[in-house]
Motif scaffolding. Structure first.
Motif, mmCIF file in Angstrom:
data_model
loop_
_atom_site.group_PDB
_atom_site.id
_atom_site.type_symbol
_atom_site.label_atom_id
_atom_site.label_comp_id
_atom_site.label_asym_id
_atom_site.label_seq_id
_atom_site.Cartn_x
_atom_site.Cartn_y
_atom_site.Cartn_z
ATOM 1 N N ASP A 582 0.828 -1.213 0.000
ATOM 2 C CA ASP A 582 0.000 0.000 0.000
ATOM 3 C C ASP A 582 0.860 1.261 0.000
ATOM 4 N N LEU A 583 1.996 1.249 0.713
ATOM 5 C CA LEU A 583 2.863 2.429 0.747
ATOM 6 C C LEU A 583 3.514 2.660 -0.611
ATOM 7 N N ILE A 584 3.957 1.600 -1.264
ATOM 8 C CA ILE A 584 4.553 1.739 -2.596
ATOM 9 C C ILE A 584 3.529 2.318 -3.569
ATOM 10 N N SER A 585 2.292 1.831 -3.483
ATOM 11 C CA SER A 585 1.240 2.352 -4.344
ATOM 12 C C SER A 585 0.986 3.836 -4.070
ATOM 13 N N ALA A 586 0.990 4.224 -2.773
ATOM 14 C CA ALA A 586 0.760 5.628 -2.420
ATOM 15 C C ALA A 586 1.900 6.514 -2.921
ATOM 16 N N LEU A 587 3.144 6.022 -2.809
ATOM 17 C CA LEU A 587 4.287 6.810 -3.286
ATOM 18 C C LEU A 587 4.261 6.962 -4.808
ATOM 19 N N GLU A 588 3.919 5.906 -5.506
ATOM 20 C CA GLU A 588 3.863 5.993 -6.974
ATOM 21 C C GLU A 588 2.721 6.904 -7.423
ATOM 22 N N THR A 589 1.608 6.881 -6.673
ATOM 23 C CA THR A 589 0.497 7.777 -7.008
ATOM 24 C C THR A 589 0.893 9.230 -6.748
ATOM 25 N N ALA A 590 1.591 9.480 -5.643
ATOM 26 C CA ALA A 590 2.002 10.855 -5.327
ATOM 27 C C ALA A 590 3.026 11.385 -6.301
#
Length: 592
Positions: A582-590
């Protein structure tokens, strides 16, 4: 008046001289003994500290601005904890929380009890025919099978049922001897003396015993004795009830003495051979009751005692056979069926027990929080023993019966206790160090760092020059994680397989000062501690607080709740997989 003034001046001069002489002597003695008298600096009160309201991990010994959000630092207030005194099991300062806050935190407690430790050992097993229930059918004479009644393997036979008819010259001769002995006894019965009658009876008994030893049933011997001539064939009957397992003969087969003709198994009782791991054998004893369920017989439980424990351990599976004997009513169970056994053990009759969730297992030590009332909670170092099947764990050292331990909310208390301990160390500073002997060179003590990390392991903040984070993949766990640098440090296996994995790609680091940046910093601290088989409970507590401000990442908030609720290092590693994704997904989205 003048004389009075002169007297006052003389007294003052005399007093000053005395003080000077006394001070000089004391200084001389101190120098000779190597002890420096206490100075105002040595006796100074604990130093003042400043912190950031938005980033409590930032603590300085002088005013200034926060290096993260550049807000003005505020003085750090005393309080929030107490010294645990001389308690040898104390794991840190006590934590004092307002009762209202305790209620809002949802803190729950449980009483430490003394009770038997009950253990339910689950083991898989296989049903087998008992060795005492296996019977082999063979002959003691030569002959030929004229008729075969038990002609199908697997068929069920009853005790006394005829298995086959045998023609044997030896049996015919023995039959004729019995018939002749009976005729002599009956024909000359009135003319025989007592001695002759006894001899005639001995001949009859001897002929009957001969046929019995050859395996002829009593009812068939009686039939031969009542006949006028010996029958051509004699039936052989089953000695037990059971299933016909082996039948290497057919009708007309020639057989010899000692030849195995059939094998019958009695399935009224069956053996359940279970595989129990070697670390559980100490809790298993002969005679313990076992409940078993069989897939082929739904909604029914079978019970039986442990009758045998194999003395050998399988070197491949590290298990030992524990045998259970169970009844087989209605012959519904069959050898070869799989079964799940629950061995009900009571390894400790009198143990100190607490709920398993009351103990924080960091990997290197185990901590429980004891409540003393009025919102005061003290961390204790404890030592766990066996874990029961009802969620209770044995405490070998550190707790006593009747005490109240915290079962929910102790992670936040652990963070507070560690923070209080670190602040106390900062406040004491160099002033608490012993004075140096006279004549030794003195050095200016180093000032404490500008940012003091709080936690079991160092908490690395994102460096200003850092622009990207590396994403590593563990092929064994099929999971990713974020790390700084190229050197693999696997958090899922720790030091056991620290280099397992590869860097797959990179992701831009979040902008400093944002909630996602703070969350990532605490995440990296957790990953770093797991890589060395430690549990950074302070960073985990910070993650829970950081996640509340990540309103744009609801999936990350949900997964972090699972991680913060984990009680052991294995539980944290298990939850880290989803948090990392979930954190990797949030960083890539940001970054888009």
């Amino acid at each position: 008046m003048l004389k009075r003034v002169i007297g006052w001046l003389a007294a003052a001069v005399l007093g000053g001289a005395l003080v000077f002489v006394a001070t000089s002597k004391m200084t001389t003695r101190s120098a000779m003994s190597g002890v420096v008298p206490p100075s105002p600096t040595t006796l100074a009160s604990p130093k003042s500290l400043w912190t950031c309201g938005m980033h409590p991990q930032v603590i300085q010994d002088h005013p200034g601005t926060c290096p993260i959000c550049h807000m003005k630092l505020t003085p750090l207030k005393n309080g929030g904890g107490e010294d645990s005194g001389s308690d040898e099991h104390a794991a840190g300062p006590a934590v004092i929380i307002d009762p209202t806050i305790v209620q809002n935190m949802g803190v729950r407690t449980a009483e430490v009890k003394r009770a038997p430790l009950r253990l339910n050992i689950r083991a898989v097993g296989t049903l087998a025919a008992p060795e005492p229930g296996q019977h082999e059918i063979n002959l003691k004479v030569n002959g030929w099978i004229q008729k075969l009644y038990a002609d199908t393997e697997g068929m069920h036979v009853l005790k006394g049922d005829p298995l086959f008819d045998l023609y044997s010259p030896d049996l015919q001769v023995a039959g004729e001897e019995l018939i002749s002995a009976v005729k002599v006894q009956h024909g000359l019965h009135s003319a025989l003396t007592d001695t002759q009658a006894r001899d005639a009876q001995l001949m009859v008994d001897s002929a009957r015993q001969k046929l019995k030893l050859w395996g002829v049933a009593d009812e068939d011997i009686d039939a031969i004795a009542s006949a006028t001539t010996a029958p051509a064939t004699v039936p052989f009957r089953s000695p037990v009830s059971g299933a016909l397992i082996e039948k290497p003969v057919i009708a007309g087969s020639a057989v010899q003495a000692g030849m195995k003709l059939m094998r019958i198994e009695d399935h009224a009782k069956l053996w359940l051979n279970t595989q129990v791991y070697e670390n559980q054998l100490a809790s298993v004893k002969v005679g313990q009751m076992v409940r078993a369920t069989v897939d082929g017989v739904a909604d029914e439980t079978f019970e039986g005692p442990v009758t045998f424990i194999d003395p050998h351990v399988d070197p491949m599976t590290r298990t030992t056979i524990v045998r259970v004997q169970i009844d087989n009513p209605g012959q519904r169970l069959h050898p070869g069926m799989f079964a799940m056994a629950n061995i009900m053990a009571q390894p400790v009759d009198d143990a100190v027990l607490v709920p398993r969730e009351a103990v924080i297992d960091t990997g290197t030590r185990q901590i429980a929080f004891v409540t003393a009332g009025d919102g005061r909670f003290t961390p204790r170092n404890v030592r766990m023993g066996l874990t029961g099947s009802d969620g209770q764990v044995q405490i070998l050292d550190g707790l006593a019966s009747g005490e109240q331990v915290v079962t929910s909310g102790q992670f936040l208390m652990d963070v507070e206790s560690r923070t209080t301990e670190a602040i106390q160390k900062l406040r004491s500073g160099p002033a608490s160090e012993p004075a140096m002997p006279a004549g030794m060179p003195t050095e200016t003590p180093l000032a404490p760092p500008a940012v003091m990390p709080i936690g079991a392991a160092t908490q690395p903040a994102l460096r200003p020059a850092m622009k990207r984070l590396n994403i590593a993949h563990c092929p064994m766990k099929k999971a990713d994680w974020l790390q700084v640098g190229q050197a693999i440090a696997n958090p899922y296996y720790g030091t056991e397989m620290s280099t397992c994995g590869d860097i797959t790609r990179a992701v831009p680091a979040p902008m400093e000062g944002t909630p996602l940046s703070e969350f990532t910093s605490d995440y990296l601290a957790v990953v770093e501690s797991l890589g060395v088989d430690q549990l950074n409970s302070a960073a985990i507590g910070h993650l829970a607080a950081d996640a509340d401000r990540l309103s744009s990442a609801p999936t990350l908030q949900a997964s972090i709740r699972v991680l913060t609720e984990a009680k052991t290092i294995d539980g944290v590693r298990l939850a880290l997989k989803q948090v990392s994704a979930d954190l990797i997904s949030a960083l890539e989205t940001a970054a888009k």
